[in-house]
Design a protein around this motif. Structure first.
Motif, mmCIF file in Angstrom:
data_model
loop_
_atom_site.group_PDB
_atom_site.id
_atom_site.type_symbol
_atom_site.label_atom_id
_atom_site.label_comp_id
_atom_site.label_asym_id
_atom_site.label_seq_id
_atom_site.Cartn_x
_atom_site.Cartn_y
_atom_site.Cartn_z
ATOM 1 N N ASN A 51 57.308 27.493 41.458
ATOM 2 C CA ASN A 51 56.889 28.717 40.778
ATOM 3 C C ASN A 51 55.413 29.020 41.023
ATOM 4 N N ASP A 76 51.813 36.511 42.224
ATOM 5 C CA ASP A 76 52.481 37.336 41.218
ATOM 6 C C ASP A 76 53.766 37.948 41.772
ATOM 7 N N ARG A 79 56.437 35.186 41.883
ATOM 8 C CA ARG A 79 56.929 34.789 40.562
ATOM 9 C C ARG A 79 57.894 35.811 39.987
ATOM 10 N N HIS A 94 53.116 36.076 18.960
ATOM 11 C CA HIS A 94 52.648 37.309 18.325
ATOM 12 C C HIS A 94 53.559 38.496 18.632
ATOM 13 N N ALA B 186 53.333 33.520 30.772
ATOM 14 C CA ALA B 186 53.092 34.920 31.138
ATOM 15 C C ALA B 186 53.031 35.081 32.659
ATOM 16 N N ARG B 187 52.301 34.160 33.322
ATOM 17 C CA ARG B 187 52.185 34.262 34.773
ATOM 18 C C ARG B 187 53.542 34.048 35.448
ATOM 19 N N SER B 188 54.366 33.142 34.864
ATOM 20 C CA SER B 188 55.672 32.874 35.478
ATOM 21 C C SER B 188 56.581 34.094 35.400
ATOM 22 N N LEU B 189 56.300 34.991 34.456
ATOM 23 C CA LEU B 189 57.097 36.220 34.359
ATOM 24 C C LEU B 189 56.594 37.284 35.333
ATOM 25 N N GLY B 190 55.517 36.960 36.084
ATOM 26 C CA GLY B 190 55.007 37.896 37.067
ATOM 27 C C GLY B 190 53.815 38.693 36.581
ATOM 28 N N LEU B 191 53.356 38.455 35.346
ATOM 29 C CA LEU B 191 52.185 39.167 34.862
ATOM 30 C C LEU B 191 50.952 38.703 35.640
ATOM 31 N N THR B 192 50.071 39.637 35.966
ATOM 32 C CA THR B 192 48.823 39.259 36.629
ATOM 33 C C THR B 192 47.903 38.610 35.603
ATOM 34 N N TYR B 193 46.785 38.020 36.104
ATOM 35 C CA TYR B 193 45.836 37.383 35.192
ATOM 36 C C TYR B 193 45.382 38.375 34.133
ATOM 37 N N GLN B 195 46.886 41.141 33.081
ATOM 38 C CA GLN B 195 47.964 41.498 32.146
ATOM 39 C C GLN B 195 48.214 40.373 31.148
ATOM 40 N N HIS B 199 47.895 41.162 27.228
ATOM 41 C CA HIS B 199 49.098 41.246 26.401
ATOM 42 C C HIS B 199 49.466 39.943 25.710
ATOM 43 N N VAL B 200 48.976 38.808 26.226
ATOM 44 C CA VAL B 200 49.396 37.519 25.657
ATOM 45 C C VAL B 200 48.223 36.764 25.033
ATOM 46 N N PRO B 203 45.652 39.154 22.170
ATOM 47 C CA PRO B 203 46.200 39.432 20.835
ATOM 48 C C PRO B 203 46.233 38.178 19.958
#
Lengths: 245, 284
Positions: A51, A76, A79, A94, B186-193, B195, B199-200, B203
């Protein structure tokens, strides 16, 4: 048939410790591969390398024929094609269950929020958690959290799903519901690599079992062969130690 | 028979006895608290009013006619404090967050930015606020640049510079308190640094450090008055002027009471947010 995932000579070193030592592994489409082996044998590290959460120290990993361990590749983008589920669920505390699932579709895949929401609700209904959509993760049992984490990984329609000891943190009576979900995924044809300590489960769901030892795959084959008639002494020793449990 | 819920089994004699005992205990506690408060209050009043110099002190600190006379000027000054607090709090929160984020950037390109942000927090946390105010309100206008803002704006800028140094460190502590596994998820879901941060991490970080952030805002509320060093008349400065006019310290007491009244809502919000955060962590 070309492999979905192909690892060639993958090496990973943490300081002095060689965790992966020239490991080779090919996974075909719709195949389910179970990685077994003692703690520290490199199962989780391999998944994290695939990954791109860890950088390999040598060797290559290909996904659908594309070289993904090339440093010029945007991690990215890779992934987005691979889902991973962690031992500790790692849900976002959250965000509600629904927002946990729709975060990536909306922000990464730029899907319309209403459409992503609908898909998430349909998936939640399928795993029997529709009424928990607006709940926060801390109000869910461990098994429910892990099932939400699996749905969160699935909603991106990954080519490959990696499962890292997904039942290890669960109470025994909650393991079943998670394993049922994974069995359903297999029936749907999802290509999966799972690191597991549950030999019974590996036997039921895996097409192939790989025994990892000292950073290599020491022995592999159909579950009944590796688990019932292992050839290698190290495999026999590992399985014997598990036997009473 | 006493029943808690319809259909629930009746309470046993042991439980009824326990409830009665606890009720007696709490009534006793209230009576003891009331009695000890009354005794302490009387002792304080007797000690202060019975002191040999009490009449002199009362005349120079607690004169009602002087208080009434000074009140309008002090209130006018207080309005300046309130406005400054509003803009400086917003400014320091925004600048502090930006500096904290700059400190978390990785990669060689960002080395100068990181170094700059780090030295910023070192400098402005170390530098006394009064010196920053003097440099900005007296030194900067000396440059005689075109379009120089008013002394009030420059004083506000000095407050923002100093307080954003503190708030940046609070934000950074919050960012670092979010477990790395959250970023990994978050990164494993494809979010960039970026993002993942937006978002994670942020907050969760901001929620965790809301109490200390508000605490620093309460401290800022008292420090905004220091711009009066450069000329603008805030509540404390107005009280000082009035004190000099009447040769009486009552205006200071008036200003002090007004500051406490102003702080109460902010402190109450801080306590409420802290309590809520604690409840949330307990999983209720």
């Amino acid at each position: 048939m070309t492999a979905v995932l192909s690892c060639q000579g993958v090496r990973k070193v943490f300081g002095e410790a060689v965790v992966l030592d020239g490991l080779d592994l090919d996974v075909a489409e719709h195949e389910v591969v179970a990685l077994i082996g003692a703690s520290g044998s490199g199962k989780s590290t391999l998944l994290r390398c695939v990954n791109l959460l860890e950088e390999v120290d040598d060797g290559m990993i290909h996904l659908d024929g594309a070289h993904i361990t090339d440093p010029r590749v945007n991690p990215d983008r890779v992934r987005r094609k691979i889902g991973i589920v962690f031992q500790a669920y790692n849900l976002f505390p959250h965000l509600s269950v629904l927002d946990n699932i729709t975060l990536a579709p909306v922000r990464v895949h730029k899907r319309r929020p209403a459409e992503a929401r609908e898909q998430a609700l349909a998936l939640l209904a399928r795993i029997g958690l529709a009424e928990k959509a607006s709940a926060y993760p801390d109000r869910l049992s461990g098994g429910q959290q892990q099932r939400v984490a699996i749905v969160r990984a699935l909603v991106n329609s990954p080519r490959l799903l990696l499962l890292d000891e997904v039942t290890s943190a669960l109470d025994p009576e909650l393991v079943g519901e998670v394993l049922d979900l994974i069995r359903d995924l297999k029936a749907d044809g999802m290509t999966m690599v799972l690191a597991t300590h549950e030999m019974t489960f590996a036997r039921q769901v895996a097409d192939r079992v790989c025994f990892l030892d000292a950073g290599r795959i020491l022995e592999q084959g159909p579950p009944e062969q590796v688990l019932d008639n292992p050839v290698e002494p190290r495999t026999q020793q590992f399985l014997r130690r598990l036997a009473p449990a | 028979m006493t029943r808690l819920v319809d259909g629930a089994p009746p309470l046993s004699a042991v439980q009824l006895d326990r409830i009665a005992w606890r009720r007696r205990q709490s009534i006793r506690s209230i009576l003891v608290a009331a009695a000890s408060t009354a005794v302490l209050g009387v002792l304080l009043v007797v000690a202060v009013t019975g002191a040999p110099g009490w009449d002199r002190v009362r005349a120079s600190f607690l004169d009602p006619s002087i208080a009434a006379d000074a009140l309008p000027d002090i209130l006018r000054g207080l309005w300046l404090n309130v406005r400054l607090l509003f803009f400086c709090a917003l400014g320091s929160l925004a600048l502090g967050l930006v500096i904290a984020l700059l400190r978390t950037l990785r990669g060689p390109v960002f080395f100068p930015v990181r170094a700059l942000a780090t030295s910023y927090t070192y400098t402005f946390r170390g530098l006394p606020l009064i010196i920053v105010i003097y440099v900005l309100t007296l030194g900067v206008p000396g440059l005689r640049l075109q379009g120089m803002p008013s002394v009030l704006v420059l004083g506000g800028a000095a407050l923002v510079l100093t307080y954003s140094g503190y708030l940046a460190e609070v934000f950074r502590a919050g960012i670092e308190s979010v477990h790395p596994s959250q970023v990994a998820a978050a990164r494993s879901l494809g979010l960039t640094y970026r993002q993942a941060m937006r978002h994670v991490v942020l907050p969760q970080a901001v929620r965790r450090v809301a109490p200390p952030l508000l605490n620093d805002t309460v401290a800022l509320q008292k420090d905004v008055g220091l711009v009066s060093l450069a000329g603008p008349i805030d509540a404390v400065r107005a009280a000082q002027i009035s004190t000099a006019e009447h040769f009486n310290y009552t205006p200071y007491i008036v200003a002090g009471v007004l500051f406490v009244l102003l702080a109460i809502p902010l402190i109450a919000v801080t306590d409420w947010v802290t309590l809520r955060a604690a409840r949330r962590q307990a999983g209720r």
